[in-house]
Scaffold this motif. Structure first.
Motif, mmCIF file in Angstrom:
data_model
loop_
_atom_site.group_PDB
_atom_site.id
_atom_site.type_symbol
_atom_site.label_atom_id
_atom_site.label_comp_id
_atom_site.label_asym_id
_atom_site.label_seq_id
_atom_site.Cartn_x
_atom_site.Cartn_y
_atom_site.Cartn_z
ATOM 1 N N TRP A 1 4.879 7.051 1.428
ATOM 2 C CA TRP A 1 4.998 6.069 2.498
ATOM 3 C C TRP A 1 4.518 4.721 1.986
ATOM 4 O O TRP A 1 3.545 4.644 1.234
ATOM 5 C CB TRP A 1 4.154 6.488 3.704
ATOM 6 C CG TRP A 1 4.640 7.742 4.353
ATOM 7 C CD1 TRP A 1 4.312 9.020 4.007
ATOM 8 C CD2 TRP A 1 5.549 7.844 5.453
ATOM 9 N NE1 TRP A 1 4.968 9.913 4.815
ATOM 10 C CE2 TRP A 1 5.728 9.219 5.719
ATOM 11 C CE3 TRP A 1 6.211 6.909 6.231
ATOM 12 C CZ2 TRP A 1 6.552 9.685 6.738
ATOM 13 C CZ3 TRP A 1 7.035 7.369 7.251
ATOM 14 C CH2 TRP A 1 7.203 8.737 7.496
ATOM 15 N N HIS A 2 5.207 3.659 2.396
ATOM 16 C CA HIS A 2 4.882 2.311 1.931
ATOM 17 C C HIS A 2 4.396 1.455 3.098
ATOM 18 O O HIS A 2 4.836 1.628 4.235
ATOM 19 C CB HIS A 2 6.101 1.650 1.292
ATOM 20 C CG HIS A 2 6.567 2.320 0.038
ATOM 21 N ND1 HIS A 2 6.249 1.857 -1.222
ATOM 22 C CD2 HIS A 2 7.318 3.435 -0.154
ATOM 23 C CE1 HIS A 2 6.790 2.659 -2.125
ATOM 24 N NE2 HIS A 2 7.448 3.606 -1.504
ATOM 25 N N CYS A 3 3.510 0.542 2.778
ATOM 26 C CA CYS A 3 3.039 -0.425 3.775
ATOM 27 C C CYS A 3 3.111 -1.817 3.176
ATOM 28 O O CYS A 3 2.530 -2.080 2.118
ATOM 29 C CB CYS A 3 1.597 -0.123 4.193
ATOM 30 S SG CYS A 3 0.876 -1.362 5.298
ATOM 31 N N TRP A 4 3.857 -2.694 3.854
ATOM 32 C CA TRP A 4 3.856 -4.106 3.469
ATOM 33 C C TRP A 4 2.783 -4.826 4.268
ATOM 34 O O TRP A 4 2.773 -4.770 5.487
ATOM 35 C CB TRP A 4 5.212 -4.750 3.736
ATOM 36 C CG TRP A 4 6.302 -4.372 2.781
ATOM 37 C CD1 TRP A 4 7.492 -3.790 3.075
ATOM 38 C CD2 TRP A 4 6.300 -4.568 1.366
ATOM 39 N NE1 TRP A 4 8.235 -3.598 1.936
ATOM 40 C CE2 TRP A 4 7.531 -4.071 0.877
ATOM 41 C CE3 TRP A 4 5.385 -5.117 0.470
ATOM 42 C CZ2 TRP A 4 7.852 -4.103 -0.479
ATOM 43 C CZ3 TRP A 4 5.716 -5.142 -0.880
ATOM 44 C CH2 TRP A 4 6.944 -4.638 -1.343
ATOM 45 N N MET A 5 1.865 -5.470 3.556
ATOM 46 C CA MET A 5 0.835 -6.269 4.212
ATOM 47 C C MET A 5 1.231 -7.735 4.085
ATOM 48 O O MET A 5 1.393 -8.260 2.983
ATOM 49 C CB MET A 5 -0.535 -6.023 3.586
ATOM 50 C CG MET A 5 -1.697 -6.514 4.449
ATOM 51 S SD MET A 5 -2.065 -8.260 4.240
ATOM 52 C CE MET A 5 -2.922 -8.234 2.680
ATOM 53 N N CYS A 63 -11.414 -8.340 -0.169
ATOM 54 C CA CYS A 63 -10.394 -7.744 -1.032
ATOM 55 C C CYS A 63 -11.001 -6.682 -1.950
ATOM 56 O O CYS A 63 -12.199 -6.684 -2.227
ATOM 57 C CB CYS A 63 -9.734 -8.828 -1.883
ATOM 58 S SG CYS A 63 -8.924 -10.106 -0.910
ATOM 59 N N ASN A 64 -10.135 -5.790 -2.415
ATOM 60 C CA ASN A 64 -10.469 -4.820 -3.463
ATOM 61 C C ASN A 64 -11.539 -3.801 -3.075
ATOM 62 O O ASN A 64 -12.130 -3.159 -3.945
ATOM 63 C CB ASN A 64 -10.932 -5.544 -4.748
ATOM 64 C CG ASN A 64 -9.910 -6.533 -5.255
ATOM 65 O OD1 ASN A 64 -8.717 -6.298 -5.162
ATOM 66 N ND2 ASN A 64 -10.380 -7.660 -5.770
ATOM 67 N N VAL A 65 -11.799 -3.642 -1.781
ATOM 68 C CA VAL A 65 -12.735 -2.603 -1.359
ATOM 69 C C VAL A 65 -12.064 -1.240 -1.464
ATOM 70 O O VAL A 65 -12.634 -0.284 -1.968
ATOM 71 C CB VAL A 65 -13.222 -2.866 0.084
ATOM 72 C CG1 VAL A 65 -14.082 -1.705 0.577
ATOM 73 C CG2 VAL A 65 -14.015 -4.168 0.148
ATOM 74 N N ASP A 66 -10.831 -1.131 -0.973
ATOM 75 C CA ASP A 66 -10.050 0.107 -1.072
ATOM 76 C C ASP A 66 -8.983 -0.052 -2.150
ATOM 77 O O ASP A 66 -8.602 -1.163 -2.513
ATOM 78 C CB ASP A 66 -9.368 0.422 0.264
ATOM 79 C CG ASP A 66 -10.364 0.743 1.349
ATOM 80 O OD1 ASP A 66 -10.853 1.876 1.385
ATOM 81 O OD2 ASP A 66 -10.666 -0.157 2.167
ATOM 82 N N THR A 67 -8.483 1.088 -2.646
ATOM 83 C CA THR A 67 -7.394 1.054 -3.609
ATOM 84 C C THR A 67 -6.059 0.949 -2.875
ATOM 85 O O THR A 67 -5.962 1.240 -1.683
ATOM 86 C CB THR A 67 -7.398 2.320 -4.477
ATOM 87 O OG1 THR A 67 -7.258 3.472 -3.632
ATOM 88 C CG2 THR A 67 -8.696 2.436 -5.258
ATOM 89 N N ASP A 68 -5.017 0.538 -3.598
ATOM 90 C CA ASP A 68 -3.682 0.392 -2.998
ATOM 91 C C ASP A 68 -3.002 1.738 -2.774
ATOM 92 O O ASP A 68 -2.038 1.823 -2.020
ATOM 93 C CB ASP A 68 -2.791 -0.483 -3.893
ATOM 94 C CG ASP A 68 -3.320 -1.900 -4.015
ATOM 95 O OD1 ASP A 68 -4.079 -2.309 -3.126
ATOM 96 O OD2 ASP A 68 -2.984 -2.583 -4.998
ATOM 97 N N LEU A 69 -3.493 2.789 -3.448
ATOM 98 C CA LEU A 69 -2.897 4.117 -3.342
ATOM 99 C C LEU A 69 -3.879 5.071 -2.686
ATOM 100 O O LEU A 69 -5.051 5.140 -3.085
ATOM 101 C CB LEU A 69 -2.524 4.636 -4.736
ATOM 102 C CG LEU A 69 -2.106 6.112 -4.826
ATOM 103 C CD1 LEU A 69 -0.790 6.339 -4.098
ATOM 104 C CD2 LEU A 69 -2.011 6.554 -6.282
ATOM 105 N N LEU A 112 0.850 -1.182 0.000
ATOM 106 C CA LEU A 112 0.000 0.000 0.000
ATOM 107 C C LEU A 112 0.890 1.239 0.000
ATOM 108 O O LEU A 112 2.004 1.210 0.514
ATOM 109 C CB LEU A 112 -0.915 0.013 1.236
ATOM 110 C CG LEU A 112 -1.685 -1.274 1.525
ATOM 111 C CD1 LEU A 112 -2.453 -1.144 2.828
ATOM 112 C CD2 LEU A 112 -2.638 -1.611 0.389
ATOM 113 N N VAL A 113 0.373 2.321 -0.557
ATOM 114 C CA VAL A 113 1.150 3.561 -0.651
ATOM 115 C C VAL A 113 0.282 4.731 -0.197
ATOM 116 O O VAL A 113 -0.895 4.832 -0.570
ATOM 117 C CB VAL A 113 1.653 3.814 -2.093
ATOM 118 C CG1 VAL A 113 2.372 5.156 -2.186
ATOM 119 C CG2 VAL A 113 2.582 2.690 -2.542
ATOM 120 N N PHE A 114 0.877 5.605 0.631
ATOM 121 C CA PHE A 114 0.219 6.844 1.057
ATOM 122 C C PHE A 114 1.084 8.012 0.599
ATOM 123 O O PHE A 114 2.296 8.027 0.820
ATOM 124 C CB PHE A 114 0.061 6.878 2.581
ATOM 125 C CG PHE A 114 -0.600 8.136 3.102
ATOM 126 C CD1 PHE A 114 -1.976 8.185 3.256
ATOM 127 C CD2 PHE A 114 0.154 9.250 3.432
ATOM 128 C CE1 PHE A 114 -2.591 9.336 3.729
ATOM 129 C CE2 PHE A 114 -0.443 10.406 3.903
ATOM 130 C CZ PHE A 114 -1.828 10.449 4.059
#
Length: 318
Positions: free
Chosen positions: A196-200, A217-223, A168-170
């Protein structure tokens, strides 16, 4: 001779200009915000039109978000805070594991601040005993510390316990953002690393096609891009919502191994236990927490409306 050649050159130049203008008129015009940044200093993410409401214009997704918000709010514990100094976090968590028999299905580590001690925490803590199986681990770090995390996650011992699944990226909106990373930026690179990066990571075996009772899955976007709503504390609320929307588990723990100070306070979040040296309220009690979890259950029950609206993996044809 001079006047004639000058006139001829003028005619050729006129024809050339007409040709150029004709070709330009056939070009499709596009927004080049990277080029705009070079000239104006205005970052491209400031020009995204739907960052305040990412599902604007998608009524089904809007309905899904509303239903999930209501459902999550029905199955939450009291917002718990646990104020612990950074050097006492590992002993405290080990005490929870060994003496209180506490485990969590969702564990998030880190927030959007540079002065974090994530690597020592990951290497010293028995995370495989703190996170249940199946369980989910979210680790947030700046772009400068991602390589350090990659070396750890590529380690054979770590890979056996945690399977890296998603990134994920913020992205902060601009350099004036409270989430703009800057303490580690001493390399003067051409491209600024502001994201900012997030490893899930996942423990155990979870399949999106068959385990809808555990993950959505796929409810929110990765960015995700910073909005005005995300500036009210050290941790943007969107970071919590991504984890809540993804996992249906109710046992959630957030560990913040950093000082955030009074300017970026760590706020409580319903349904979460938040461990931080600067948490506003210190009210966590393991017995009370386990009692509340026993009443609401370990997972949010399935909802037919949510199931009909949420995106799913396509069914594979045999």
């Amino acid at each position: 001779m001079f006047n004639e050649s000058s006139s001829l050159g003028s005619d050729v130049a006129d024809r050339r200009n007409k040709h150029v203008s004709f070709k330009a008129s056939n070009k499709s015009h596009t927004n080049d915000f990277s080029n705009n940044y070079i000239h104006s200093g205005s970052l491209p993410q400031k020009h995204v039109t739907n960052i305040e409401n990412s599902v604007q214009g998608y009524p089904k997704l809007q309905k899904l978000f509303e239903l999930k918000d209501r459902q999550i709010a029905q199955y939450i514990t009291t917002p718990f805070g646990c104020r612990v100094d950074i050097d006492q976090m590992v002993p405290t968590l080990n005490h929870w594991i060994q003496n209180e028999k506490l485990t969590f299905d969702v564990v998030m580590i880190g927030c959007l601040t540079d002065n974090q001690f994530i690597y020592p925490l990951l290497t010293q803590l028995a995370l495989d005993r703190l996170v249940s199986k199946p369980g989910f681990l979210f680790i947030w770090a700046s772009a400068h510390k991602v390589n350090e995390l990659n070396r750890l996650m590529n380690n054979e011992g770590w890979a056996k316990k945690f399977r890296r699944s998603e990134e994920l990226v913020f992205v902060p909106i601009d350099k004036n953002s409270p989430f703009y990373p800057g303490l580690d930026q001493d390399d003067h690179s051409l491209i600024e690393k502001m994201q900012w990066h997030c490893w899930m990571c996942i423990t155990g075996t979870v399949r999106r096609s068959t385990d809808g009772h555990l993950i959505h899955c796929n409810v929110d976007t990765d960015l995700s891009i910073e909005t005005q709503q995300t500036r009210d504390g050290a941790v943007p609320s969107h970071l919590y919502r991504v984890a809540e929307n993804f996992s249906t588990s109710t046992r959630r723990l957030h560990i913040i191994p950093a000082r955030t100070g009074i300017e970026k306070p760590v706020r409580l979040r319903p349904g979460w236990v938040i461990m931080s040296p600067d948490i506003i309220l210190d009210n966590f009690a393991p017995k009370r927490y386990k009692s509340e979890i026993a009443k609401i259950g370990n997972c949010i029950p399935m909802n037919n409306q949510v199931e009909s609206l949420r995106p799913k993996s396509p069914i594979q044809k045999v």
